[in-house]
Write a protein that holds these residues in place. Structure first.
Motif, PDB file in Angstrom:
ATOM      1  N   SER A 401       0.840  -1.199   0.000  1.00 37.39           N
ATOM      2  CA  SER A 401       0.000   0.000   0.000  1.00 37.39           C
ATOM      3  C   SER A 401       0.875   1.251   0.000  1.00 37.39           C
ATOM      4  CB  SER A 401      -0.907  -0.001   1.235  1.00 37.39           C
ATOM      5  OG  SER A 401      -0.120   0.083   2.411  1.00 37.39           O
ATOM      6  N   GLU A 402       0.236   2.429  -0.158  1.00 39.19           N
ATOM      7  CA  GLU A 402       0.987   3.690  -0.177  1.00 39.19           C
ATOM      8  C   GLU A 402       1.715   3.911   1.142  1.00 39.19           C
ATOM      9  OE1 GLU A 402      -1.472   6.941  -1.235  1.00 39.19           O
ATOM     10  OE2 GLU A 402      -1.996   6.158  -3.218  1.00 39.19           O
ATOM     11  N   ALA A 403       1.043   3.585   2.253  1.00 39.94           N
ATOM     12  CA  ALA A 403       1.683   3.761   3.565  1.00 39.94           C
ATOM     13  C   ALA A 403       2.890   2.838   3.707  1.00 39.94           C
ATOM     14  CB  ALA A 403       0.668   3.481   4.670  1.00 39.94           C
ATOM     15  N   GLN A 404       2.773   1.615   3.199  1.00 40.38           N
ATOM     16  CA  GLN A 404       3.901   0.684   3.271  1.00 40.38           C
ATOM     17  C   GLN A 404       5.036   1.116   2.343  1.00 40.38           C
ATOM     18  OE1 GLN A 404       1.572  -2.826   2.355  1.00 40.38           O
ATOM     19  NE2 GLN A 404       1.707  -3.568   4.468  1.00 40.38           N
ATOM     20  N   LEU A 405       4.681   1.630   1.151  1.00 39.01           N
ATOM     21  CA  LEU A 405       5.708   2.083   0.209  1.00 39.01           C
ATOM     22  C   LEU A 405       6.472   3.286   0.757  1.00 39.01           C
ATOM     23  CD1 LEU A 405       3.822   1.727  -3.203  1.00 39.01           C
ATOM     24  CD2 LEU A 405       5.721   0.345  -2.380  1.00 39.01           C
ATOM     25  N   ALA A 406       5.827   4.073   1.615  1.00 40.46           N
ATOM     26  CA  ALA A 406       6.522   5.207   2.236  1.00 40.46           C
ATOM     27  C   ALA A 406       7.638   4.713   3.158  1.00 40.46           C
ATOM     28  CB  ALA A 406       5.536   6.066   3.023  1.00 40.46           C
ATOM     29  N   LEU A 407       7.492   3.485   3.663  1.00 40.91           N
ATOM     30  CA  LEU A 407       8.494   2.904   4.543  1.00 40.91           C
ATOM     31  C   LEU A 407       9.565   2.165   3.772  1.00 40.91           C
ATOM     32  CD1 LEU A 407       9.449   2.125   7.426  1.00 40.91           C
ATOM     33  CD2 LEU A 407       7.919   0.145   7.267  1.00 40.91           C
ATOM     34  N   CYS A 408       9.142   1.422   2.735  1.00 40.79           N
ATOM     35  CA  CYS A 408      10.090   0.593   1.972  1.00 40.79           C
ATOM     36  C   CYS A 408       9.524   0.357   0.584  1.00 40.79           C
ATOM     37  CB  CYS A 408      10.323  -0.737   2.699  1.00 40.79           C
ATOM     38  SG  CYS A 408      11.445  -1.864   1.834  1.00 40.79           S
ATOM     39  N   ASP A 409      10.400   0.275  -0.400  1.00 38.36           N
ATOM     40  CA  ASP A 409       9.954   0.100  -1.787  1.00 38.36           C
ATOM     41  C   ASP A 409       9.592  -1.348  -2.103  1.00 38.36           C
ATOM     42  OD1 ASP A 409      10.316   2.768  -2.295  1.00 38.36           O
ATOM     43  OD2 ASP A 409      12.380   2.531  -2.983  1.00 38.36           O
ATOM     44  N   ASN A 410      10.293  -2.293  -1.485  1.00 37.91           N
ATOM     45  CA  ASN A 410      10.090  -3.703  -1.810  1.00 37.91           C
ATOM     46  C   ASN A 410       9.558  -4.459  -0.593  1.00 37.91           C
ATOM     47  OD1 ASN A 410      11.198  -3.345  -4.436  1.00 37.91           O
ATOM     48  ND2 ASN A 410      13.244  -3.464  -3.580  1.00 37.91           N
ATOM     49  N   TRP A 411       8.498  -5.224  -0.832  1.00 38.64           N
ATOM     50  CA  TRP A 411       7.879  -6.023   0.222  1.00 38.64           C
ATOM     51  C   TRP A 411       7.722  -7.463  -0.267  1.00 38.64           C
ATOM     52  CZ3 TRP A 411       5.724  -4.245   5.033  1.00 38.64           C
ATOM     53  CH2 TRP A 411       5.947  -2.899   5.271  1.00 38.64           C
ATOM     54  N   TYR A 412       7.731  -8.381   0.707  1.00 37.55           N
ATOM     55  CA  TYR A 412       7.572  -9.800   0.379  1.00 37.55           C
ATOM     56  C   TYR A 412       6.445 -10.400   1.208  1.00 37.55           C
ATOM     57  CZ  TYR A 412      12.132  -9.384  -1.879  1.00 37.55           C
ATOM     58  OH  TYR A 412      13.170  -9.003  -2.680  1.00 37.55           O
ATOM     59  N   GLN A 413       5.816 -11.407   0.609  1.00 41.31           N
ATOM     60  CA  GLN A 413       4.797 -12.178   1.307  1.00 41.31           C
ATOM     61  C   GLN A 413       5.272 -13.626   1.404  1.00 41.31           C
ATOM     62  OE1 GLN A 413       1.005 -12.402  -0.674  1.00 41.31           O
ATOM     63  NE2 GLN A 413      -0.057 -13.133   1.139  1.00 41.31           N
ATOM     64  N   ILE A 414       5.516 -14.087   2.637  1.00 39.98           N
ATOM     65  CA  ILE A 414       5.933 -15.470   2.873  1.00 39.98           C
ATOM     66  C   ILE A 414       4.727 -16.223   3.405  1.00 39.98           C
ATOM     67  CG2 ILE A 414       7.469 -17.005   4.145  1.00 39.98           C
ATOM     68  CD1 ILE A 414       8.506 -13.445   3.751  1.00 39.98           C
ATOM     69  N   THR A 415       4.373 -17.307   2.738  1.00 37.99           N
ATOM     70  CA  THR A 415       3.182 -18.083   3.091  1.00 37.99           C
ATOM     71  C   THR A 415       3.603 -19.451   3.610  1.00 37.99           C
ATOM     72  OG1 THR A 415       1.968 -16.961   1.335  1.00 37.99           O
ATOM     73  CG2 THR A 415       0.967 -18.936   2.264  1.00 37.99           C
ATOM     74  N   VAL A 416       3.045 -19.815   4.767  1.00 33.41           N
ATOM     75  CA  VAL A 416       3.258 -21.143   5.361  1.00 33.41           C
ATOM     76  C   VAL A 416       1.898 -21.839   5.393  1.00 33.41           C
ATOM     77  CG1 VAL A 416       4.070 -22.426   7.362  1.00 33.41           C
ATOM     78  CG2 VAL A 416       5.162 -20.252   6.756  1.00 33.41           C
ATOM     79  N   SER A 417       1.732 -22.853   4.543  1.00 36.81           N
ATOM     80  CA  SER A 417       0.454 -23.545   4.413  1.00 36.81           C
ATOM     81  C   SER A 417       0.602 -24.999   4.845  1.00 36.81           C
ATOM     82  CB  SER A 417      -0.051 -23.487   2.967  1.00 36.81           C
ATOM     83  OG  SER A 417      -0.130 -22.150   2.521  1.00 36.81           O
ATOM     84  N   ASP A 418      -0.458 -25.552   5.435  1.00 36.40           N
ATOM     85  CA  ASP A 418      -0.444 -26.975   5.826  1.00 36.40           C
ATOM     86  C   ASP A 418      -1.792 -27.597   5.504  1.00 36.40           C
ATOM     87  OD1 ASP A 418      -2.338 -26.829   8.132  1.00 36.40           O
ATOM     88  OD2 ASP A 418      -0.795 -25.503   8.963  1.00 36.40           O
ATOM     89  N   ASN A 419      -1.855 -28.912   5.645  1.00 33.40           N
ATOM     90  CA  ASN A 419      -3.090 -29.661   5.383  1.00 33.40           C
ATOM     91  C   ASN A 419      -3.631 -30.262   6.671  1.00 33.40           C
ATOM     92  OD1 ASN A 419      -1.089 -31.525   5.790  1.00 33.40           O
ATOM     93  ND2 ASN A 419      -1.780 -32.954   4.190  1.00 33.40           N
ATOM     94  N   GLY A 420      -3.437 -29.520   7.785  1.00 29.81           N
ATOM     95  CA  GLY A 420      -3.828 -30.027   9.090  1.00 29.81           C
ATOM     96  C   GLY A 420      -5.310 -29.891   9.382  1.00 29.81           C
ATOM     97  N   ILE A 421      -5.601 -29.853  10.684  1.00 30.86           N
ATOM     98  CA  ILE A 421      -7.007 -29.853  11.113  1.00 30.86           C
ATOM     99  C   ILE A 421      -7.695 -28.520  10.864  1.00 30.86           C
ATOM    100  CG2 ILE A 421      -6.554 -31.621  12.858  1.00 30.86           C
ATOM    101  CD1 ILE A 421      -6.556 -29.381  14.954  1.00 30.86           C
ATOM    102  N   GLY A 422      -6.898 -27.457  10.729  1.00 33.07           N
ATOM    103  CA  GLY A 422      -7.464 -26.147  10.455  1.00 33.07           C
ATOM    104  C   GLY A 422      -8.316 -25.615  11.598  1.00 33.07           C
ATOM    105  N   PHE A 423      -9.025 -24.539  11.337  1.00 32.89           N
ATOM    106  CA  PHE A 423      -9.913 -23.947  12.335  1.00 32.89           C
ATOM    107  C   PHE A 423     -10.910 -23.055  11.611  1.00 32.89           C
ATOM    108  CE2 PHE A 423      -6.069 -21.405  11.932  1.00 32.89           C
ATOM    109  CZ  PHE A 423      -6.563 -20.144  11.649  1.00 32.89           C
ATOM    110  N   SER A 424     -11.963 -22.700  12.295  1.00 36.38           N
ATOM    111  CA  SER A 424     -12.981 -21.841  11.695  1.00 36.38           C
ATOM    112  C   SER A 424     -12.421 -20.429  11.507  1.00 36.38           C
ATOM    113  CB  SER A 424     -14.217 -21.797  12.593  1.00 36.38           C
ATOM    114  OG  SER A 424     -15.194 -20.945  12.036  1.00 36.38           O
ATOM    115  N   GLN A 425     -12.762 -19.810  10.375  1.00 30.51           N
ATOM    116  CA  GLN A 425     -12.205 -18.502  10.040  1.00 30.51           C
ATOM    117  C   GLN A 425     -12.594 -17.427  11.052  1.00 30.51           C
ATOM    118  OE1 GLN A 425      -9.994 -17.997   7.691  1.00 30.51           O
ATOM    119  NE2 GLN A 425      -9.813 -15.820   8.103  1.00 30.51           N
ATOM    120  N   GLU A 426     -13.647 -17.658  11.811  1.00 28.36           N
ATOM    121  CA  GLU A 426     -14.058 -16.651  12.789  1.00 28.36           C
ATOM    122  C   GLU A 426     -13.025 -16.510  13.917  1.00 28.36           C
ATOM    123  OE1 GLU A 426     -17.281 -17.853  15.517  1.00 28.36           O
ATOM    124  OE2 GLU A 426     -17.355 -19.707  14.308  1.00 28.36           O
ATOM    125  N   TYR A 427     -12.126 -17.509  14.061  1.00 26.89           N
ATOM    126  CA  TYR A 427     -11.090 -17.431  15.083  1.00 26.89           C
ATOM    127  C   TYR A 427      -9.748 -16.952  14.517  1.00 26.89           C
ATOM    128  CZ  TYR A 427     -14.447 -20.353  17.598  1.00 26.89           C
ATOM    129  OH  TYR A 427     -15.575 -20.845  18.191  1.00 26.89           O
TER     130      TYR A 427
END
Length: 497
Positions: A401-427
């Motif tokens: 976002s613009e606010a994030q770009l004001a702090l740094c030009d390059n950002w990364y998204q690291i995703t850790v995914s599993d196939n476990g029991i999961g949980f309801s999205q409300e939590y």
């Protein structure tokens, strides 16, 4: 606000002034152009009508000269008259051509000029014929015939037309001269008006410039006063912030000391409870009934949980105060350390972990190691019993976002995914709160502090962490981190206990 209002008013004033000046200049240019065009048109018309009058007069004189010399030759039969006679006829031919090239601005005049040209040609033919006849037949009868024929009315018609045409052109020229005089007067008035308006413009511009300078000086003075007031407020606020920072730093150090003392003081009784529990079990197990042994076991388990909880809580409180300075950190190396720490758990669970290439960022490597350790531990712990645990770790560039770009030009998204029991999205938000558990202690071990530590670590790195999950379908944790950032939320002394 003051500056924008002043600039807006000044811009509006200059736009209005520019429109007025442009309108006056355009009007003056229009008047001058029309005046010059009118004068030029009258000058052209005067030149044309004067040329016509001159050509008509020259033609008339040449015809008179030719006829006079012809008569002299007829009466005296002396060839000396033939030289000026031929010269006059040559001029007539040239003047007829010049007259044919002219066009009068008077509608009825062009036809009259055409008739004059035709009669002039007829007259020259008549003059040439008389001379030819007298040269071929010099008898008295021929001479009398020539005299009789010389009374032809060609010249009278031609003379009348020339007189009429000359009068018409002179009258037209007189009208043009009157128009020229009128146009000159109008031109004088126009240029006088232009001079006056130009002088007025100069005066107006000088007045406006003086007023603008005065307003600008007033504005600068007011702005200077406002700046001084703002500077005083900033200095006061800075002093307040410095005092607040000092107080916060002192309070933070006190909290750090308190956390350490509280941890030490609380751990000591727990260690004694655990020690005496061990002795009681080893020395008096035979003397205790089954219920007593159960009570003893519960007491030791509660003491162990209390010790773990105190340790985790202390670790949670020190995320922002005991972190290291940021340095270039290869996340691939961080994950390798985490996998080494979890080697036994991975083998026991037969978990499969796929890791895509990860970026290098400015970070606290020890805290990121702790973050990934918590996430992978949870993914292994909350696996499904009917499936082999499968964990996928990948990274990609993040559209900040613009606010994030004001702090740094390059950002990364690291995703850790599993196939476990999961949980309801409300939590999804609740799981990052300290001591929040979605399962009982008998089902899964833990204090409920691990994900809260992950969030504090992400926030210290100016990033964020979020979770997306569906019950029974696994979970996906996304960590958004900048490539370069300074530590956030770091107070107190790094070397505090």
């Amino acid at each position: 606000m003051l500056k924008s209002t002043f600039v807006s008013k000044q811009r509006s004033a200059w736009i209005l002034i520019s429109l007025i000046i442009t309108s006056i200049i355009s009007f003056n240019v229009y008047l001058a152009f029309n005046t010059i065009q009118n004068l030029s048109s009258i000058q052209v018309s005067l030149a044309n009508t004067g040329n016509i009058i001159l050509r008509l007069d020259d033609l008339h004189l040449s015809l008179i000269s030719a006829e006079s010399n012809q008569r002299g030759f007829l009466l005296t039969n002396d060839d000396v008259f033939l030289v000026p006679y031929h010269k006059a006829l040559d001029k007539v031919d040239i003047q007829i051509l010049e007259l044919e090239a002219l066009e009068s601005e008077i509608a009825t005049q062009n036809q009259r000029i055409t008739n004059i040209i035709e009669l002039s040609k007829a007259k020259t033919v008549e003059l040439k014929e008389h001379v030819r006849l007298i040269k071929n037949d010099k008898s008295a009868v021929s001479l009398l015939a020539l005299k009789a024929s010389s009374n032809s009315n060609v010249y009278s018609q031609l003379s009348q037309l020339l007189t009429e045409a000359n009068i018409e052109e002179k009258m037209y020229r007189a009208g043009l001269l009157q128009s020229l005089a009128k146009s000159r007067n109008e031109a004088s008035i126009t240029f006088t008006i232009s001079g006056i308006t130009s002088a007025m413009l100069v005066i107006i511009l000088l007045i406006i410039s003086w007023r603008n300078n005065r307003n600008e000086q007033q504005y600068l003075l007011l702005l200077e006063q406002k700046n001084q007031q703002l500077t005083n407020k900033v200095e006061e606020r800075t002093q307040e912030l410095n005092l607040y920072a000092e107080e916060l730093s002192r309070s933070n150090r006190e909290l750090e000391d308190f956390a350490f003392v509280a941890s030490h003081d609380l751990q000591e009784p727990l260690r004694k409870i655990q020690a005496f529990g061990d002795r009681l079990e080893s020395s008096y197990a035979d003397a205790l009934e089954a219920r007593g042994l159960d009570y003893l076991k519960r007491m030791r388990n509660a003491a162990s949980r209390m010790s773990t909880l105190i340790t985790d809580l202390l670790e949670f409180s020190r995320v922002g105060t005991r972190g290291r300075d940021f340095a270039e950190t290869d996340l691939n190396t961080v994950l390798n350390y985490v996998l080494d720490d979890l080697e036994i758990a991975i083998k026991e669970s037969a978990a499969k972990i796929d890791i895509s290439p990860l970026p290098t960022i400015q970070a606290d490597s020890s805290q990121l190691q702790q973050l990934f350790l918590n996430l992978l531990s949870n993914a292994i712990k909350f696996r499904r019993s009917d499936k082999t645990a499968h964990i996928v770790i990948k990274a990609q560039a993040y559209n900040a976002s613009e606010a994030q770009l004001a702090l740094c030009d390059n950002w990364y998204q690291i995703t850790v995914s599993d196939n476990g029991i999961g949980f309801s999205q409300e939590y999804a938000e609740k799981i990052f709160t300290p001591f929040q558990r979605l399962h009982g202690r008998t089902e899964y071990k833990g204090t409920g502090i691990g994900l809260a530590v992950c969030r504090r670590i992400a926030e210290r790195h100016r990033g964020e962490i979020a979770a997306v999950s569906e019950l029974g379908q696994g979970a996906s944790f996304s960590i958004i981190l900048p490539a370069e950032a300074t530590p956030f939320g770091k107070f107190g002394d790094e070397n505090a206990p």
